[in-house]
Design an enzyme around this catalytic site. Structure first.
Site, short mmCIF file in Angstrom:
data_model
loop_
_atom_site.label_atom_id
_atom_site.label_comp_id
_atom_site.label_asym_id
_atom_site.label_seq_id
_atom_site.Cartn_x
_atom_site.Cartn_y
_atom_site.Cartn_z
N HIS A 118 38.82 36.79 44.41
CA HIS A 118 39.99 36.05 43.90
C HIS A 118 40.81 35.45 45.04
O HIS A 118 42.03 35.32 44.93
CB HIS A 118 40.87 36.95 43.03
CG HIS A 118 40.17 37.47 41.81
ND1 HIS A 118 40.00 36.74 40.67
CD2 HIS A 118 39.55 38.66 41.58
CE1 HIS A 118 39.34 37.44 39.77
NE2 HIS A 118 39.04 38.61 40.31
N ASN A 190 40.60 38.52 33.29
CA ASN A 190 39.73 37.40 33.60
C ASN A 190 39.68 36.44 32.43
O ASN A 190 40.19 36.72 31.35
CB ASN A 190 38.30 37.89 33.91
CG ASN A 190 38.19 38.59 35.25
OD1 ASN A 190 38.96 38.32 36.17
ND2 ASN A 190 37.23 39.49 35.36
N HIS A 382 48.31 44.98 40.21
CA HIS A 382 47.70 46.31 40.18
C HIS A 382 47.65 46.78 38.73
O HIS A 382 48.69 46.83 38.06
CB HIS A 382 48.53 47.27 41.03
CG HIS A 382 48.03 48.68 41.05
ND1 HIS A 382 46.71 49.02 40.86
CD2 HIS A 382 48.69 49.86 41.23
CE1 HIS A 382 46.58 50.33 40.93
NE2 HIS A 382 47.77 50.88 41.14
#
Length: 749
Positions: A118, A190, A382
């Site tokens: 990413h 995603n 996170h």
């Protein structure tokens, strides 16, 4: 959308997005001192909170540089920054030059390690508004009715480096940071609802396989090479995700037209402690739309920043992207399964027809970052950033992510205090007893950063659940034996990819066949190609046969009976209509066009929430009858991939620069008549990419010369520009005119 824009705008017309600064520059170098310019109107920095979560009544620009004079980092004003301090004009340079050392040293340390995955990303600020529809199953306050929560969203590709292209075939990250009053919640997902692996211990393997070959560092940002296909053909749990990647989902038209998924199953907790298992979905208001493979290839060369530019320009133009957050809900039973599907297996989905996606809130992106590095590059997500009401499950892939993300942030951002970077600061009070460390920007008071204490009056105190404390769900862990193994329910690697393939429209299946053929044809080893055909044979015989034919290899037989699955129409991108907000309309014209009608049409396009870009033989203005009209693109710099539709205002003549030595696209003049050959290239590309085309005032001649039949689907010809635009706009609601090219015999079921 962006590109060169003339400083002058026609009276009453809003500016075309893409202006680099808040003010137009003057021709000569400015010499009169002034304060730094403010950000552009479409830009914003993170809201102003201290490192300990205290809100400040200050504009986000408060962190910007101040003062009209150049200084050192310590505030010392400078009279020269172009010359090193030397012993005489010809040197040598003196070691005592503190300004030289500070300037060069800081430059040498400007870069931080890029993300392993990413790395290539773009981001925006926005707001999330809860519908309140989840309140009966989740106590998270930000989901309450009409509660508004600031968000920061980062979109990204997975495999490529920071300098790679946007339009590669790859999975996209869709990571959202909610700055809630109960702390930060990160939904890190995603644009594909499944993943290559079922257990996080395999993550280094799949990424090492997908990254460039370690000996040559090629190919960049793509999976069309031996190591990737060697891995996924031997590791068949990757088949479902691979198939999504080979579909049109692997090359989105825009971040604005891309779904997002939480991938894992999460657990929601209500006020009474009741639990529900859920999967998160982001549904774009503009619908799900993709590039064709040829468009992606052309765009990678013409504009490798295509997706990040599109996002920034849409926000600047006021076409704010929107997504509804939705959830699929499942009973929290001891088996954590639903209709035979293991909800802890991240390689599987639950069809929306079985568990409908229920909307719970709306996210709108309203502002671009004011500084890419400070915000987009330093934002730290996170999956362990949770709030009361949202808990994790025992998904073994999620477990590894909970460890990996914080470890990554410490490496990338220079230490454990990454939460104090402005874009990461919570909008809730912080009293964590964490002290010191690299880049500590808080100035802690007190003498007792430990519990229990009396020297600081006992502060900080623990909170109860009623006071908003995060309490893990007391899930019963059954007696078991430590093993390195997966449950039997994880062993099905074929039925879900088969359902996905059979759910696609025939034209989408043709694209899957073409993608597999292209990717595998780039592999060197014959065994890798043959092994992947075996995998495809267990998904669908026609898929396998189509790819095998393209590779010049025999199609193997399935290893056993194919799973009997029910297609899920929700998995297809086709068959729906969507808003046209932010669509790009290219209008081809020259001085001989009816410029008064063109100006009216341009205003109509803007009023409809779309962006008109006038394409002409030269830059500046068209000054013919009814003009002037500002030009945004020229025949030399425009390519069809930038536009969602093309309109032809007459038969544009040959430009003065239309010869091969100046522009090779104009080299093939033969057969173009009096029409610029680059216009014909624009039209022919748009036609074969199934885009809507319209023409009036002689524009039909340009369509005919480009090989675009007037009676073909999606080709609109009339003498009334307004009616042409109306029909083309209606065609845009379906994204493309796919019935212009019916599929062949391979995927017609």
């Amino acid at each position: 959308m962006a590109g060169p824009t003339h400083d002058k705008q026609q009276k009453g017309e809003p500016p075309i997005p893409g202006r680099p600064g808040p003010e137009a520059p003057q021709l000569e170098e400015p010499t009169e001192p002034r304060e730094p310019l403010p950000p552009k109107k479409d830009q914003s920095g993170p809201e102003v909170y201290t490192a300990t979560g205290r809100a400040l009544d200050a504009d986000p620009t408060v962190r910007s540089q101040t003062g009209s004079r150049l200084t050192t980092a310590q505030g010392l004003r400078l009279y020269d920054t172009d010359h090193s301090l030397k012993a005489g004009e010809r040197g040598p340079v003196l070691l005592q030059d503190h300004h030289l050392r500070e300037k060069i040293t800081h430059f040498d340390h400007e870069r931080i390690p890029e993300r392993v995955v990413h790395a290539r990303g773009a981001a925006a600020h926005g707001v999330f508004r809860g519908y309140g529809t989840a309140s009966n199953i989740c106590k998270a306050a930000f989901l309450g009715k009409d509660v508004e929560t600031p968000v920061f969203v980062r979109f990204s590709t997975v495999l490529g480096s920071r300098g790679s292209a946007d339009t590669v075939r790859d999975t996209r990250g869709f990571a959202t940071k909610f700055y809630t009053q109960q702390g930060v919640f990160d939904l890190v997902g995603n644009n594909i609802p499944v993943f290559f692996i079922q257990d996080a211990i395999k993550f280094p393997d799949v990424i090492h396989a997908g990254k460039p070959h370690p000996d040559r560092e090629i190919p960049q940002a793509q999976s069309a090479h031996d190591t990737f296909w060697d891995f996924v053909s031997l590791h068949t749990e990757a088949t479902h995700h691979t198939l999504w990647n080979m579909s049109d989902r692997g090359i989105p038209r825009s971040f604005r037209m891309m779904e997002g998924f939480g991938v894992h199953t999460f657990r929601l907790v209500d006020e009474q402690g009741g639990t529900t298992l859920v999967k998160f979905h982001w549904k774009p208001r503009l619908g799900v739309h993709s590039l064709t493979w040829e468009e992606a290839q052309i765009t990678g060369g013409v504009d490798p920043d295509f997706h990040r530019r599109d996002l920034a320009d849409a926000i600047e133009a006021g076409a704010f992207p929107e997504w509804e957050l939705g959830i699929q809900t499942f009973p929290d039973n001891p088996e954590q399964t639903f209709r035979g599907i293991d909800l802890l297996d991240p390689t599987k989905i639950v069809p929306e027809e079985w568990a409908p996606v229920q909307p719970i809130g709306l996210m709108t992106l309203t502002a671009n970052p004011s500084n890419f590095f400070a915000e987009t590059e330093q934002v730290a997500f996170h999956p362990g950033h949770l709030v009361p009401g949202i808990d994790i499950t025992d998904d073994p892939l999620l477990a590894g992510r909970l460890f990996s993300y914080i470890d990554t942030q410490i490496t990338r951002l220079g230490g454990p205090n990454f939460a104090q970077i402005p874009v990461n600061r919570p909008h809730a009070p912080i009293n964590d007893m964490l002290r010191d460390g690299l880049h500590q920007t808080a100035v802690h008071s007190g003498v007792a950063p430990y519990r229990p204490n009396s020297l600081d009056g006992g502060c900080p105190f623990l909170a109860g659940a009623a006071e908003g404390a995060y309490v893990e769900t007391p899930v019963t862990v059954p007696e078991s034996t430590k093993v390195r193994a997966a449950p039997a329910s994880f062993a099905d690697h074929t039925s879900h990819p088969r359902r996905f393939y059979l759910s696609l429209d025939p034209v989408e299946r043709e694209h899957v066949i073409a993608a597999y053929t292209f990717e595998l044809s780039k592999c060197y080893e014959q065994a890798v190609k043959e092994r992947n055909l075996r995998v495809l044979a267990d998904i669908d015989p026609e898929l396998c046969a189509g790819v095998a034919a393209g590779l010049g290899l025999p199609a193997p037989e399935p290893s056993g009976p194919l799973p009997d699955v029910e297609p899920s129409p929700a998995l297809s991108q086709l068959g729906h209509t969507w808003p046209t907000d932010g669509r790009i309309i290219g209008i081809i014209a020259d001085e001989n066009s009816d410029l008064a009608a063109l100006s009216d049409l341009r205003s109509t396009v803007l009023e409809g929430g779309m962006v008109p870009l006038v394409i002409a033989p030269h830059g500046g203005e068209l000054a013919g009858s009814g003009g002037p009209v500002t030009v945004q693109r020229t025949f030399a710099n425009a390519r069809s991939v930038e536009f969602d539709a093309l309109l032809v205002a007459g038969a544009p003549g040959v430009g003065a620069d239309a010869y091969g030595a100046r522009d090779v696209k104009a080299a093939q003049r033969q057969g173009s008549g009096n029409i610029d050959p680059r216009v014909l290239l624009l039209l022919s590309e748009a036609y074969r990419h199934a885009k809507a085309l319209g023409a009036w005032g002689g524009g039909a001649d340009a369509l005919a010369a480009a090989g675009c039949p007037q009676d073909a689907p999606g080709v609109v010809v009339s003498q009334d520009p307004g009616s042409v635009l109306s029909e083309v706009t209606d065609l845009l609601t379906r994204h493309r005119v796919w019935d212009r090219f019916p599929p062949g015999t391979t995927a017609t079921r």
